[in-house]
Write an enzyme that holds these catalytic residues in place. Sequence first.
Site, PDB file in Angstrom:
ATOM      1  CB  SER A 149      -0.887  -0.014   1.252  1.00 16.87           C
ATOM      2  OG  SER A 149      -1.472   1.242   1.483  1.00 16.87           O
TER       3      SER A 149
ATOM      4  CE1 TYR B 135      -4.252  -2.103   4.830  1.00 21.84           C
ATOM      5  CE2 TYR B 135      -3.740   0.137   4.162  1.00 21.84           C
ATOM      6  CZ  TYR B 135      -3.938  -1.188   3.846  1.00 21.84           C
ATOM      7  OH  TYR B 135      -3.807  -1.612   2.546  1.00 21.84           O
TER       8      TYR B 135
ATOM      9  CE  LYS C  33      -1.792  -4.441   3.178  1.00 29.86           C
ATOM     10  NZ  LYS C  33      -1.852  -5.790   2.559  1.00 29.86           N
TER      11      LYS C  33
END
Length: 356
Positions: free
Chosen positions: A139, A164, A168
């Site tokens: 991402s 989040y 990643k």
Amino acid sequence: MENSKKTFQTILITGGAGYIGSHCAVDLLEAGYNVVAIDNFVNSVGSSQDVLPPPLKGVEKITGKKVHFYYGDLLEKSVIQNIFQKHKIDCVIHFAAYKSVGESFHIPLNYYKNNLISTINLLEVMEEYGCYQMVFSSSCSVYGNPATLPITTKSPTGNATSTYGRTKYTSECILRDLSHAKSEWNIIALRYFNPAGAHNSGIIGEHPTKVAYANLMPFLGQVAIGERQHLTVYGNDYNTVDGTGVRDYIHIMDLCSGHLAALKKIESEHLKFKPYNLGIGKGLSVLELKNAFEEVNNVKIPHVILPRREGDVDALYCDASDSETELGWKPRFDAKDMCRDYWRWQTMNPKGYLHD
């Protein structure tokens, strides 16, 4: 980089019933690969463990080819082992993850447990069965709030602004360390910007399972079709053209062709670990995308402004020239194509996959 001279036949897609996974399955099947998919329906639509979920039914309808589907959770290693026992997997495309920036602030332990432990389980089973090839769904959130734009793969990573994003980034660290420790590993991490749109058949598209954390395009579609009264815009005081957040929106099928290009790269070269950006290379603000959706589809989308959300940054858009020169990949579609294709999916499927 040595030539690995591999020819893949069977690809395992984790999160295969999800938005990106199902669209990617179309490209893989049409390119001649066999597809095995696993999903637990946390971020996708499925009503029974024993029945092919609606997104993958759509994939089979589009391609006329079979998807081998397994219901299961990557946190259970035996579930992964069962798949590798039944199929000779040549490469894994690892999509499965909790994926919402906003939600990740509220349930951080869930995000760390799911996104990291499931990845470790998967890697351990891959090693057990001698499968060392992976395309990892990363991402742009690994870049945090960039000091300069556009973002290149050389831009600093690690200062992510959300839980989040940190999962990643940490996953990338795991993959990088693994490829350094064991030379057999051959991994590409694709850093997505903002996927949008749908397959041009209108048969498959994006169906948010967590409405409060849905992406922008589904909100636009739901307002336009009358399911919602207005679009909620979070923040109009960013340092951007109109005060709303700017993102690099990429058509879902361009994103999928990027995975196909990455797969071909791993087949032909041994890279150990290498990241690539997937984006158009220019940004659109929330209001610019809203205006494009209205213009292309001849609809009206009223909106209201609310305060910024935690973790959001002013602008993110990329330089994907590495992907063009090294993967031979280039986006084919623009924002109008995304809006047009999404609206086709929305009008053909007003309730998403629930009509099935």
